[in-house]
Design a protein around this motif. Structure first.
Motif, PDB file in Angstrom:
ATOM      1  N   HIS A  96       0.838  -1.201   0.000  1.00 24.08           N
ATOM      2  CA  HIS A  96       0.000   0.000   0.000  1.00 24.08           C
ATOM      3  C   HIS A  96       0.879   1.259   0.000  1.00 24.08           C
ATOM      4  CE1 HIS A  96      -2.805   3.088   1.568  1.00 24.08           C
ATOM      5  NE2 HIS A  96      -3.623   2.452   0.742  1.00 24.08           N
ATOM      6  N   TYR A 146       0.953   3.603   1.875  1.00 27.45           N
ATOM      7  CA  TYR A 146       1.348   4.057   3.210  1.00 27.45           C
ATOM      8  C   TYR A 146       2.528   3.278   3.793  1.00 27.45           C
ATOM      9  CZ  TYR A 146      -3.186   6.525   3.720  1.00 27.45           C
ATOM     10  OH  TYR A 146      -4.267   7.350   3.593  1.00 27.45           O
ATOM     11  N   ASP A 186      -3.199   2.061  -4.241  1.00 30.35           N
ATOM     12  CA  ASP A 186      -4.263   2.247  -3.251  1.00 30.35           C
ATOM     13  C   ASP A 186      -5.080   0.959  -3.147  1.00 30.35           C
ATOM     14  OD1 ASP A 186      -5.921   2.200  -5.494  1.00 30.35           O
ATOM     15  OD2 ASP A 186      -6.445   4.312  -5.403  1.00 30.35           O
ATOM     16  N   SER A 187      -6.117   0.974  -2.330  1.00 29.84           N
ATOM     17  CA  SER A 187      -6.887  -0.261  -2.091  1.00 29.84           C
ATOM     18  C   SER A 187      -7.491  -0.800  -3.381  1.00 29.84           C
ATOM     19  CB  SER A 187      -8.027  -0.002  -1.106  1.00 29.84           C
ATOM     20  OG  SER A 187      -7.545   0.600   0.042  1.00 29.84           O
ATOM     21  N   MET A 217      -7.042  -5.570   3.796  1.00 29.40           N
ATOM     22  CA  MET A 217      -6.524  -5.591   2.419  1.00 29.40           C
ATOM     23  C   MET A 217      -6.084  -7.017   2.043  1.00 29.40           C
ATOM     24  SD  MET A 217      -4.306  -2.085   2.375  1.00 29.40           S
ATOM     25  CE  MET A 217      -5.121  -0.494   2.546  1.00 29.40           C
ATOM     26  N   TYR A 234     -17.597   0.187   2.693  1.00 33.22           N
ATOM     27  CA  TYR A 234     -16.225   0.623   2.393  1.00 33.22           C
ATOM     28  C   TYR A 234     -15.309  -0.591   2.559  1.00 33.22           C
ATOM     29  CZ  TYR A 234     -12.176   3.855   2.657  1.00 33.22           C
ATOM     30  OH  TYR A 234     -11.004   4.528   2.435  1.00 33.22           O
ATOM     31  N   ASN A 244     -12.570  -0.912   3.801  1.00 37.22           N
ATOM     32  CA  ASN A 244     -11.892  -0.969   5.100  1.00 37.22           C
ATOM     33  C   ASN A 244     -12.778  -1.659   6.146  1.00 37.22           C
ATOM     34  OD1 ASN A 244     -10.518   0.981   3.531  1.00 37.22           O
ATOM     35  ND2 ASN A 244      -9.661   1.924   5.360  1.00 37.22           N
ATOM     36  N   SER A 260     -11.991   4.313  -1.600  1.00 39.38           N
ATOM     37  CA  SER A 260     -11.955   5.783  -1.686  1.00 39.38           C
ATOM     38  C   SER A 260     -11.937   6.207  -3.162  1.00 39.38           C
ATOM     39  CB  SER A 260     -10.713   6.315  -0.976  1.00 39.38           C
ATOM     40  OG  SER A 260      -9.556   5.851  -1.643  1.00 39.38           O
ATOM     41  N   HIS A 267      -7.028  10.019  10.048  1.00 41.39           N
ATOM     42  CA  HIS A 267      -7.600  11.156   9.301  1.00 41.39           C
ATOM     43  C   HIS A 267      -8.532  12.021  10.133  1.00 41.39           C
ATOM     44  CE1 HIS A 267      -6.106   8.591   6.027  1.00 41.39           C
ATOM     45  NE2 HIS A 267      -5.880   9.747   5.446  1.00 41.39           N
ATOM     46  N   HIS A 303      -7.577  13.244   2.061  1.00 40.70           N
ATOM     47  CA  HIS A 303      -8.218  11.946   1.825  1.00 40.70           C
ATOM     48  C   HIS A 303      -9.691  12.057   2.244  1.00 40.70           C
ATOM     49  CE1 HIS A 303      -9.001   7.634   2.068  1.00 40.70           C
ATOM     50  NE2 HIS A 303      -7.926   7.488   1.306  1.00 40.70           N
ATOM     51  N   GLU A 357     -11.413  10.267   3.968  1.00 46.08           N
ATOM     52  CA  GLU A 357     -11.659   9.824   5.350  1.00 46.08           C
ATOM     53  C   GLU A 357     -11.544  11.004   6.326  1.00 46.08           C
ATOM     54  OE1 GLU A 357      -8.930   6.606   6.030  1.00 46.08           O
ATOM     55  OE2 GLU A 357      -9.869   5.358   4.518  1.00 46.08           O
ATOM     56  N   GLY A 406      -8.564   9.658  -3.037  1.00 46.60           N
ATOM     57  CA  GLY A 406      -7.865   8.540  -2.413  1.00 46.60           C
ATOM     58  C   GLY A 406      -6.352   8.695  -2.583  1.00 46.60           C
ATOM     59  N   THR A 407      -5.602   7.751  -2.046  1.00 48.72           N
ATOM     60  CA  THR A 407      -4.155   7.940  -2.004  1.00 48.72           C
ATOM     61  C   THR A 407      -3.543   8.055  -3.411  1.00 48.72           C
ATOM     62  OG1 THR A 407      -3.842   5.545  -1.738  1.00 48.72           O
ATOM     63  CG2 THR A 407      -3.862   6.860   0.259  1.00 48.72           C
TER      64      THR A 407
HETATM   65  P1  13P Z   1      -6.841   4.264  -0.269  1.00 52.59           P
HETATM   66  O1  13P Z   1      -7.775   3.254  -0.816  1.00 52.59           O
HETATM   67  O2  13P Z   1      -7.145   5.652  -0.741  1.00 52.59           O
HETATM   68  O3  13P Z   1      -5.433   3.879  -0.519  1.00 52.59           O
HETATM   69  O4  13P Z   1      -7.062   4.346   1.315  1.00 52.59           O
HETATM   70  C1  13P Z   1      -6.905   3.273   2.174  1.00 52.59           C
HETATM   71  C2  13P Z   1      -6.806   3.702   3.561  1.00 52.59           C
HETATM   72  O5  13P Z   1      -6.803   2.905   4.462  1.00 52.59           O
HETATM   73  C3  13P Z   1      -6.734   5.133   3.847  1.00 52.59           C
HETATM   74  O6  13P Z   1      -6.599   5.367   5.195  1.00 52.59           O
END
Ligand code: 13P
Ligand code: SF4
Length: 351
Positions: A49, A51, A66-67, A90, A138, A140, A155, A224, A247, A249, A263-264
């Motif tokens: 990811h 992050y 991203d996701s 994920m 979502y 997540n 996102s 966030h 973002h 979130e 999103g990211t």
């Molecule tokens: P993204 O799908 O934008 O990468 O975000 C995932 C996430 O956990 C953001 O906190």
């Protein structure tokens, strides 16, 4: 992929030397080299990811993203083993899309405050309270929550997923802020159910069902939710011409006050395609480091230290261990798998 350790060090040094010492860089490069060798031998793919910490992000992944992008990669990989350098929901998504493959998560502590905020019982209560209302979940969230849902979203495609349903009313869970941000874009009223003391039991709602509404949950991202409008105003005064990205979130007050919401990967694309004196990213702080490393010509402000404690659990050390020992294997009950997979594949079909 870089086979030679000296070449790997050469690649990493300009990208991460400001975050770690040279001795540490050598030690980390050695581990990354070991991972890359083993990954080839075992026919594994590493999905990471946006992050992930800079040293990992720049050294071992076959794909970063991203996701949504990582779900798509997971759906099409021909490798036998998937190592997910991200968080548990994920890795579960990768397993749902590859039920017969070995999916590994380097740390079982890599959770997510949003995924923890809702249970499958909560969703069943909502569905009982609002029969026939489609549930958009979502990504997540954990697999048992997805299994109770009609469709997932990330996102990157939340508004498109909501609009694809052509429904007057939808249930959008579990991120309260993302729901409010998407409601603004899709012109829906937001209905916040009043929860009982014990949030797992039935919900009491006092309203006349309006058209075009979104029934939401009260989950929050612990990273966030910690951005404030005052800080945005301060940054605009201190850094003239700064472009501020957030973002979805983040709270609706934040998303209203910034220049771009996405999103990211959308944020990364935005920075790559635009020219600004400064950029400030209201998201997990490792991502700003990763973009700065890739684009030394861009002025990426690094004034926050909002690190996701769950993403931070993943390191080169535990990724090597994961690959060597096949730990920790993601398992999902077959009955949950089937229903959760349906919600994910419906999302992927939206495009
Ligand atoms: P993204 O799908 O934008 O990468 O975000 C995932 C996430 O956990 C953001 O906190
Ligand atoms: Fe979950 Fe927030 Fe961490 Fe993303 S940043 S994984 S939403 S806790």
């Amino acid at each position: 992929m870089i086979d030679n350790i000296d070449k790997l060090i050469e690649k990493l040094r300009p990208r991460i030397s400001c975050t770690i010492t040279d001795t540490e860089l050598m030690a980390q490069a050695k581990i990354a080299h070991e991972i890359n060798k083993l990954k080839r031998e075992k026919k594994a793919v590493i999905l990471a990811h946006n992050y992930m910490a800079p040293v990992l992000f720049s050294s071992i992944p076959d794909f970063v993203g991203d996701s949504l992008e990582l779900s798509r990669k997971a759906a099409t990989t021909d490798k036998d083993i998937i190592i997910f350098c991200g968080v548990k929901f994920m890795a579960e998504t990768a397993k749902l899309l590859n039920p017969n493959k070995l999916v590994l998560l380097p740390s079982l502590d890599a959770g997510c405050s949003l995924a923890e905020s809702i249970t499958a019982d909560n969703v069943r209560s909502l569905k009982k309270q609002f029969p026939g209302v489609p549930v958009v979940t979502y990504i997540n969230t954990y697999a048992d929550v997805k299994a109770e849902s009609d469709i997932c979203c990330t996102s990157g495609n939340a508004a498109a997923v909501v609009e694809s349903l052509h429904a007057d009313t939808i249930i959008f869970i579990p991120d309260e802020y993302m729901a409010k941000n998407i409601a603004r874009v899709t012109h829906k009223h937001v209905i916040v159910p009043m929860l009982n003391d014990n949030e797992t039991v039935s919900l009491e709602v006092d309203y006349e069902k309006p058209k075009d509404s979104m029934i939401i949950w009260n989950g929050k991202c612990e990273v966030h939710e910690k951005f404030y409008v005052d800080e945005i105003n301060h940054a605009r005064r201190k850094y003239p011409g700064v472009v501020i990205l957030a973002h979805p979130e983040c709270s609706p007050e934040i998303t209203e006050a910034v220049d771009f919401v996405g999103g990211t990967t959308s944020m990364i694309n935005y920075v790559e395609k635009h020219q600004a004196s400064y950029y400030l990213l209201l998201t997990e702080c490792a991502m700003a480091e990763n973009i700065a490393a890739l684009h030394p010509d861009k002025n990426i402000l690094r004034i926050y230290s909002n690190r996701c404690p769950h993403m931070d659990r993943i390191s080169l050390e535990n990724t090597l261990f994961s690959l060597q020992k096949h730990r920790y294997q993601i398992e999902i009950h077959p009955e949950i798998q089937e229903r959760a997979r349906r919600a994910i594949t419906k999302m992927l079909a939206v495009g």
